[in-house]
Design an enzyme around this catalytic site. Structure first.
Site, PDB file in Angstrom:
ATOM      1  N   ASN A  76       4.230   5.442  -2.793  1.00 44.07           N
ATOM      2  CA  ASN A  76       3.729   6.142  -1.361  1.00 44.07           C
ATOM      3  C   ASN A  76       3.804   6.237   0.001  1.00 44.07           C
ATOM      4  O   ASN A  76       4.231   4.570  -0.260  1.00 44.07           O
ATOM      5  CB  ASN A  76       1.916   5.889  -1.598  1.00 44.07           C
ATOM      6  CG  ASN A  76       1.941   7.345  -3.065  1.00 44.07           C
ATOM      7  OD1 ASN A  76       1.981   8.760  -2.573  1.00 44.07           O
ATOM      8  ND2 ASN A  76       1.336   6.919  -3.870  1.00 44.07           N
ATOM      9  N   ARG A 102       2.555   5.676   3.348  1.00 43.95           N
ATOM     10  CA  ARG A 102       1.130   6.702   4.470  1.00 43.95           C
ATOM     11  C   ARG A 102       1.542   5.508   5.482  1.00 43.95           C
ATOM     12  O   ARG A 102       1.629   4.420   5.853  1.00 43.95           O
ATOM     13  CB  ARG A 102       0.182   5.488   3.470  1.00 43.95           C
ATOM     14  CG  ARG A 102      -0.279   5.608   1.975  1.00 43.95           C
ATOM     15  CD  ARG A 102      -1.496   5.287   1.968  1.00 43.95           C
ATOM     16  NE  ARG A 102      -1.383   6.010   0.559  1.00 43.95           N
ATOM     17  CZ  ARG A 102      -1.444   5.586  -0.295  1.00 43.95           C
ATOM     18  NH1 ARG A 102      -0.902   4.146  -0.501  1.00 43.95           N
ATOM     19  NH2 ARG A 102      -1.796   5.793  -1.949  1.00 43.95           N
ATOM     20  N   ASP A 153       3.600  -6.217   1.766  1.00 42.03           N
ATOM     21  CA  ASP A 153       2.276  -5.277   1.552  1.00 42.03           C
ATOM     22  C   ASP A 153       1.028  -6.254   0.516  1.00 42.03           C
ATOM     23  O   ASP A 153       0.483  -5.816   1.451  1.00 42.03           O
ATOM     24  CB  ASP A 153       2.807  -4.515   0.772  1.00 42.03           C
ATOM     25  CG  ASP A 153       3.665  -4.418  -0.821  1.00 42.03           C
ATOM     26  OD1 ASP A 153       3.679  -5.733  -1.327  1.00 42.03           O
ATOM     27  OD2 ASP A 153       3.871  -3.037  -1.295  1.00 42.03           O
TER      28      ASP A 153
HETATM   29  P1  ADP Z   1       2.169   2.480  -3.958  1.00 40.29           P
HETATM   30  O1  ADP Z   1       1.780   1.468  -2.761  1.00 40.29           O
HETATM   31  O2  ADP Z   1       3.330   1.293  -4.804  1.00 40.29           O
HETATM   32  O3  ADP Z   1       2.981   3.651  -3.764  1.00 40.29           O
HETATM   33  P2  ADP Z   1      -0.207   3.611  -4.819  1.00 40.29           P
HETATM   34  O4  ADP Z   1      -1.080   2.231  -4.594  1.00 40.29           O
HETATM   35  O5  ADP Z   1      -0.253   4.795  -4.071  1.00 40.29           O
HETATM   36  O6  ADP Z   1       1.374   2.566  -5.015  1.00 40.29           O
HETATM   37  O7  ADP Z   1      -0.953   3.906  -6.204  1.00 40.29           O
HETATM   38  C1  ADP Z   1       0.542   4.369  -6.965  1.00 40.29           C
HETATM   39  C2  ADP Z   1       0.271   4.136  -8.598  1.00 40.29           C
HETATM   40  O8  ADP Z   1      -0.906   3.866  -8.463  1.00 40.29           O
HETATM   41  C3  ADP Z   1       1.221   5.271  -9.339  1.00 40.29           C
HETATM   42  O9  ADP Z   1       2.078   3.686 -10.336  1.00 40.29           O
HETATM   43  C4  ADP Z   1      -0.238   6.052  -9.975  1.00 40.29           C
HETATM   44  O10 ADP Z   1       0.482   6.390 -11.041  1.00 40.29           O
HETATM   45  C5  ADP Z   1      -1.115   4.701  -9.974  1.00 40.29           C
HETATM   46  N1  ADP Z   1      -2.438   5.370  -9.543  1.00 40.29           N
HETATM   47  C6  ADP Z   1      -2.871   6.071  -8.739  1.00 40.29           C
HETATM   48  N2  ADP Z   1      -4.157   6.932  -9.222  1.00 40.29           N
HETATM   49  C7  ADP Z   1      -4.988   5.949  -9.773  1.00 40.29           C
HETATM   50  C8  ADP Z   1      -5.828   5.482 -11.339  1.00 40.29           C
HETATM   51  N3  ADP Z   1      -6.791   6.595 -11.020  1.00 40.29           N
HETATM   52  N4  ADP Z   1      -5.775   4.250 -12.033  1.00 40.29           N
HETATM   53  C9  ADP Z   1      -4.532   4.407 -12.357  1.00 40.29           C
HETATM   54  N5  ADP Z   1      -3.709   4.341 -11.791  1.00 40.29           N
HETATM   55  C10 ADP Z   1      -3.281   5.584 -10.741  1.00 40.29           C
HETATM   56 MG    MG Z   2       1.351  -0.326  -2.016  1.00 38.66          MG
END
Ligand code: ADP
Ligand code: MG
Ligand code: ZN
Length: 328
Positions: free
Chosen positions: A41, A43, A140
């Site tokens: 993501n 943000r 991060d």
């Molecule tokens: P990033 O910062 O790496 O982009 P996020 O913190 O936005 O990631 O989380 C996205 C990741 O978390 C994805 O790999 C997704 O499959 C996993 N994910 C999203 N919601 C959940 C949840 N409720 N429980 C476990 N894993 C999750």
């Molecule tokens: Mg992250």
């Protein structure tokens, strides 16, 4: 010959009375734009001095440099426009990103394959030039630690560690109240500590790193493996054919008593203080148990807490701005 059209502008608009203008000015909240670039993501948030997220925008993080930069800038411009009616005065931009970052010049040195086309990237210059604001950049995991220090469980704690789970696993270390970056800016890459010599392949190119076992992506891999063997879905769980299997299904299955799924989650054992990110709730008890059973006796007093912050990396990015611009 037609007369030129005479337009009368009154700019700035004349206030009805000066008192209300003064009050508006006083009510302005010193704020920052936070940007968080992860493996899944992208943000952007408007964050106040008090750590309140006034507005948050989320998009999938694009796969190419060009599209990513374009989306970052357009989301920021939207946020800056939205900040005006919210009375938020944007003092600067803080960027949290996966990858190794030199915070002195705002350059992403390199990244794992979780974020494509993200090595040797000067992030500060284009963002600063386009938005006309000062820009701070850090990794991060480091940003998550900054957020805990300013707004979370790390307030007033001299030495602590944070682990943040998302697509990958990030770490941040605060020692004597300050972030540790290390000589080549990878001191806190706790996700890439190797826990097995011949474990699964990791996004960094190595094998057997904690990230290869315990990240969102690793758990998605395990969830898919169980699903392919028809071992994932248990009673009380619904998963339709079109839905992508991911880490959340593994967690759900474990909660509903799927012992295979529970087994996958129990193999994970970092030792740390503040757990944050999508999997933090689920890792608290295995981490606590592991420390009490296996850690050096001198380290058994380590407290394990789950973060209470919404979007720590984003808040930490904003904290870089707020700490610098409001320092007296
Ligand atoms: P990033 O910062 O790496 O982009 P996020 O913190 O936005 O990631 O989380 C996205 C990741 O978390 C994805 O790999 C997704 O499959 C996993 N994910 C999203 N919601 C959940 C949840 N409720 N429980 C476990 N894993 C999750
Ligand atoms: Mg992250
Ligand atoms: Zn690795």
């Amino acid at each position: 010959l037609s007369e030129p059209v005479q337009k009368t502008f009154s700019f700035p608009p004349v206030p009805e009375d000066n008192v209300s203008q003064d009050i508006d000015h006083i009510l302005e909240t010193q704020s920052a734009l936070g940007i968080d670039l992860g493996g899944t993501n992208l943000r952007v948030g408007i964050i106040t001095m008090a750590g309140k997220i006034m507005r948050k925008y989320t998009q999938p993080n694009p796969k190419t440099y060009e599209e990513r930069m374009e989306l970052i800038l357009s989301m920021c411009k939207q946020a800056m426009a939205d900040a005006i009616p919210l009375n938020c005065r944007i003092l600067g931009v803080g960027v949290s990103t996966g990858g190794r970052v030199n915070p002195q010049n705002g350059v992403v040195l390199d990244s794992t394959k979780l974020i494509n086309e993200w090595s040797h990237i000067d992030l500060r210059s284009p963002v600063s030039q386009s938005l006309h604001l000062p820009v701070w950049v850090d990794n991060d995991g480091n940003c998550a630690a900054l957020a805990e220090r300013k707004f979370g469980h790390g307030k007033g704690v001299e030495n602590f560690v944070t682990i943040i789970t998302g697509t990958g696993i990030g770490g941040g270390i605060i020692q004597h109240g300050e972030l540790i970056h290390g000589s080549t800016f990878c001191a806190a890459e706790l996700g890439h500590i190797m826990v097995s010599l011949d474990g699964p392949e990791c996004s960094c190119g190595s094998r057997g790193c904690v990230e290869a076992y315990a990240s969102g992506l690793a758990l998605q891999r395990e969830a898919k493996r169980l699903h392919d063997e028809d071992l994932l879905v248990v009673e009380g769980m619904s998963l339709n054919n079109k839905e992508q299997v991911n880490a959340s299904h593994l967690v759900q299955a474990a909660r509903l008593g799927n012992s295979k799924a529970e087994g996958v989650l129990r193999t994970v054992n970092p030792s740390l203080v503040v757990l944050s990110g999508v999997l933090s709730q689920h890792y608290k008890s295995p981490v606590t148990d592991f420390i009490s059973q296996r850690a050096l006796s001198s380290a058994r007093e380590v407290k394990v807490m789950t973060s209470e912050l919404d979007s720590p990396a984003l808040l930490g990015a904003a904290s870089m701005v707020l700490d610098y611009t409001t320092r007296r």
